[in-house]
Design a protein around this motif. Structure first.
Motif, PDB file in Angstrom:
ATOM      1  N   ILE A 159     -68.590  16.602 -52.391  1.00  0.00           N
ATOM      2  CA  ILE A 159     -68.982  15.297 -52.942  1.00  0.00           C
ATOM      3  C   ILE A 159     -70.418  15.018 -52.531  1.00  0.00           C
ATOM      4  N   HIS A 209     -71.304   9.671 -55.732  1.00  0.00           N
ATOM      5  CA  HIS A 209     -70.480  10.217 -56.814  1.00  0.00           C
ATOM      6  C   HIS A 209     -70.506   9.241 -57.986  1.00  0.00           C
ATOM      7  N   THR A 223     -60.881  14.115 -48.501  1.00  0.00           N
ATOM      8  CA  THR A 223     -61.479  13.413 -49.646  1.00  0.00           C
ATOM      9  C   THR A 223     -60.582  12.264 -50.066  1.00  0.00           C
TER      10      THR A 223
END
Length: 773
Positions: A229, A258, A310
């Motif tokens: 990311i 992101h 994540t």
């Protein structure tokens, strides 16, 4: 009073004096949230050119794009919302801060109203409820902000990077505060705070906090990948050399950048579970717009996934809290925007609270409209529904087969169109157009079926930009063609028929009995016929040919007139339209199809003074009236009875009788006659049966001694008048005269027997007579 303070107060007072316009109720919303203040202004009031100014005691400052990013403001004009939104950090540049517990905001809203610029003063005081964490990081849409406690504490250990920074700081020859930005490559040269401010970096010291703010994309920031990311990192170290020791404060801002993706109807955002090295994530809060909820109660709990370090958040596009916006470009599109508010708590040596504001936008998505043909053919009306129309798309106009129609329609219009509200922030339009509306196209599909068709062109506009979108739809319906339907109305003098014209009426024609109804026939029989583009109207006066009379009494009778609807190609009867009406008259005669004459006659001229018509009689003195009053008498008798006379003449058979007051009276008399077409009789002169295709034509003749009606000869001596008969009629008449005892004789329509075959005709007549006995 200090000059600086006096100047600042004057500037503030001047800003208040020019901001004198009152703010209309409901167009501005101001709310305090944890760590930021928000203003939302209705764009329909403020306009597209509205802007903000920050006000403090030193003056008025325009909040431009670059100034907002460095001073802690974010301004969003959501394309899918009707509001202009300003968010201000509690540590923004011009906020009055009292002990980091009371924050007062003053802004000017500049909007163009009635051609001139108006200024509206907006102010609000906010008190945060949550205590400040040792380190708080804000990842706004246009900047990153870090605030830490200003008390100096000694760390338990020192990292290699810290030694490198400390060495650089110790070699500095100045005691002023400086900042040094660190990257993965090597530390950069220190710069003064004033130089850093010129580059867009802001450092501020409050009563208890040290604040560092930087826009995204600065030269000293780096982009790193954490668990796949992208994150943006700015690592700044503040230091000041004081004699033999150095004061150093480490400021680290890390934010996920992101942009979000679109998958299977969901907007997906990802961020590392632990952004800061050596820290552990403890709690997570997620919300849309401003409300934060824990995953256990979050509306999209099943769409929050934490795995492999994540955090993945999946937001359905139709979830409440998002904003949608339509876009027209040949087709109709839509996109959704979501203000994602994410909060994470991390634990290492100190607690860190990270707040992230992210604007997620879907790509352009095709938005097809739903068109339904709900026509029921039996209703003889097109019913079309256009639905799934977004709320920001409205109907501007529409065409039916190229004809521009009014929206909304007038009350006199034969078509209707109404707005239909749906439950999912969408709406639709229901259109109804009768098949017989002039705009509907008609064509014959087969001999007995009609195809109706309608092309609909909608013009829709997307608000507020007024972009136009065109949507077309065609419908058709096939119906069987039915014969025309006539309306009939009684009057005192006759019956009026009316039939409205239709495009396919040429498939049929009207007739009276076997005769086609034409203007010539109407004139010949005394009918009154009018024909225009809308309808055909026929007035049939009483006692004209074609009327049938029933239930004749001294007080009145019923009159019936019948029109036939026949197929033009085959002449087959498709529909019979008859009307029976009550009438009154002093005289009427009816000649029935089964061989009976019914007569209501006025006998006042032939009845002697003081006598009554009840003593009157026919040629046969034993045939008297059925009933009578002072002036009228009603007779009903068989055609071949009561000494009636019969004659063949010009293709007709005429039956005649007379009404006398008594047989010796030689004055006034009344002659009654019934005339039948010869070719419509199947049993002629039969003692047992009389059969005619149609009722006869009756007449009542009042004659005096000087003007007597021409008498007819007796039945046994029938002779036709040669000059006016056809060859077949002459032969039939002679046969009747020669063979008076024949009980049954059938007249064959259209045949002309040869004289040599007379004997054969006679034998045939005798045989048929035997069969019908």
């Amino acid at each position: 009073m200090e000059p600086f303070f006096y100047f600042g107060m004057m500037s503030f007072l001047m800003s208040v004096l020019v901001s004198c316009d009152p703010v209309p109720e409901g167009v501005v919303h101001m709310d305090c949230h944890e760590r930021y203040f928000m203003i939302a202004v209705d764009r329909s009031f403020a306009g597209d050119e509205a802007r903000f100014e920050a006000v403090d005691r030193t003056g008025v400052y325009a909040i431009t794009k670059s100034y907002a990013a460095s001073c802690g403001y974010s301004i969003a004009v959501l394309p899918s919302s009707s509001y202009l939104v300003l968010r201000a950090s509690y540590f923004s540049c011009h906020t009055a801060n009292q002990d980091d517990q009371v924050f007062t905001f003053n802004f000017n809203l500049l909007a163009r109203r009635d051609g001139a610029e108006a200024v509206y003063a907006l102010n609000k005081t906010c008190l945060p409820l949550l205590p400040w964490c040792p380190r708080e990081v804000t990842c706004e849409v246009n900047y990153m902000e870090v605030s830490v406690r200003s008390e100096i504490t000694c760390a338990a250990g020192t990292r290699k990077d810290d030694w490198n920074t400390l060495a650089t700081a110790h070699s500095s020859s100045t005691s002023d505060w400086q900042v040094m930005f660190q990257t993965d490559v090597e530390p950069m040269a220190p710069m003064s705070l004033s130089d850093a401010r010129e580059k867009g970096y802001v450092f501020e010291l409050t009563d208890s906090r040290l604040i560092f703010r930087t826009p995204y994309g600065q030269p000293h920031s780096t982009i790193s990948m954490v668990n796949g990311i992208p994150v943006e990192v700015v690592h700044a170290t503040l230091f000041s050399r004081q004699s033999w020791f150095v004061i150093m404060v480490d400021l680290l801002a890390v934010c996920s950048i992101h942009e979000g993706t679109f998958e299977d109807g969901h907007v997906v955002f990802e961020t590392p579970e632990a952004l800061y090295p050596g820290s552990d994530a403890t709690r997570l809060f997620v919300g849309l717009n401003t409300e934060l909820l824990e995953p256990s109660v979050f509306a999209i709990e099943e769409d929050i996934v934490m795995m492999n370090g994540t955090v993945q958040i999946r937001i359905p596009v139709n979830m409440k809290g998002g904003h949608r916006k339509s876009f027209a470009n040949d087709d109709l599109y839509e996109f959704y925007t979501f203000h994602l508010h994410l909060e994470q708590l991390f634990e290492d040596e100190e607690e860190t609270r990270l707040r992230l504001h992210k604007m997620l936008v879907t790509p352009l998505l095709l938005h097809p409209l739903c068109t339904q043909n709900q026509t029921v053919v039996e209703d003889h009306m097109f019913t079309v529904y256009l639905g799934d129309i977004p709320d920001d798309v409205k109907l501007l106009s529409f065409q039916l087969n190229g004809h521009e129609m009014k929206w909304p329609p007038a009350n006199t219009s034969s078509y209707t169109i109404v707005n239909v509200v749906q439950t999912n922030n969408e709406h639709g339009y229901m259109l109804k157009v009768p098949f017989d509306d002039p705009v509907v196209a008609q064509e014959f599909y087969t001999v007995h079926s009609v195809k109706y068709s309608l092309d609909i062109n909608y013009t829709l506009r997307v608000l507020p930009e007024n972009e136009l979108y065109y949507h077309s739809f065609s419908v058709s319906a096939l119906t069987d063609v039915s014969p025309p339907v006539l309306e009939a109305v009684c009057s005192e003098t006759g019956i009026t028929f009316r039939v409205h014209h239709r495009p396919f009426d040429f498939l049929w024609f009207l007739s009276v009995g076997s005769k086609a109804l034409t203007s010539e026939l109407a004139a010949q029989r005394g009918y009154t016929m009018t024909n225009d583009s809308a309808a055909l109207q026929l007035l049939v006066p009483l006692f004209t040919q074609g009327f049938q009379y029933e239930d004749i009494t001294l007080k009145g009778f019923l009159g019936t007139f019948e029109l036939l609807v026949k197929e033009r190609q085959t002449s087959a009867v498709q529909r019979s339209i008859s009307k029976t009406c009550p009438f009154t008259s002093s005289e009427v005669i009816a000649c029935s199809m089964d061989g009976r004459m019914t007569v209501l006659a006025d006998l006042s001229l032939i009845t002697p003074s003081g006598a009554t018509p009840s003593r009157s009689n026919l040629l046969d003195v034993f045939c008297g009236p059925v009933e009578a009053d002072n002036t009228k008498a009603l007779f009903s008798f068989p055609l071949n009875g009561c000494s009636s006379k019969v004659e063949l003449s010009k293709g007709d058979v005429i039956y005649e009788n007379e009404i006398f007051y008594n047989s010796k009276h030689d004055g006034e008399r009344v002659v009654v006659r019934c005339t039948y077409p010869l070719d419509g009789l199947h049993r002629l002169f039969s003692m047992h049966r009389f059969d005619s295709d149609s009722p006869g034509i009756g007449s009542i003749i009042h004659s005096s001694k000087q003007h007597k009606a021409a008498p007819l000869r007796a039945t046994t001596a029938v002779k036709t008048r040669a000059p006016t008969t056809t060859r077949s009629e002459d032969v039939n008449a002679k046969l009747l005269a020669s063979h008076g005892n024949v009980r049954y004789f059938r007249v064959l329509k259209g045949r002309k027997p040869h004289p040599d075959r007379r004997k054969g005709l006679f034998l045939q007549a005798v045989k048929q007579d035997f069969l019908y006995k």
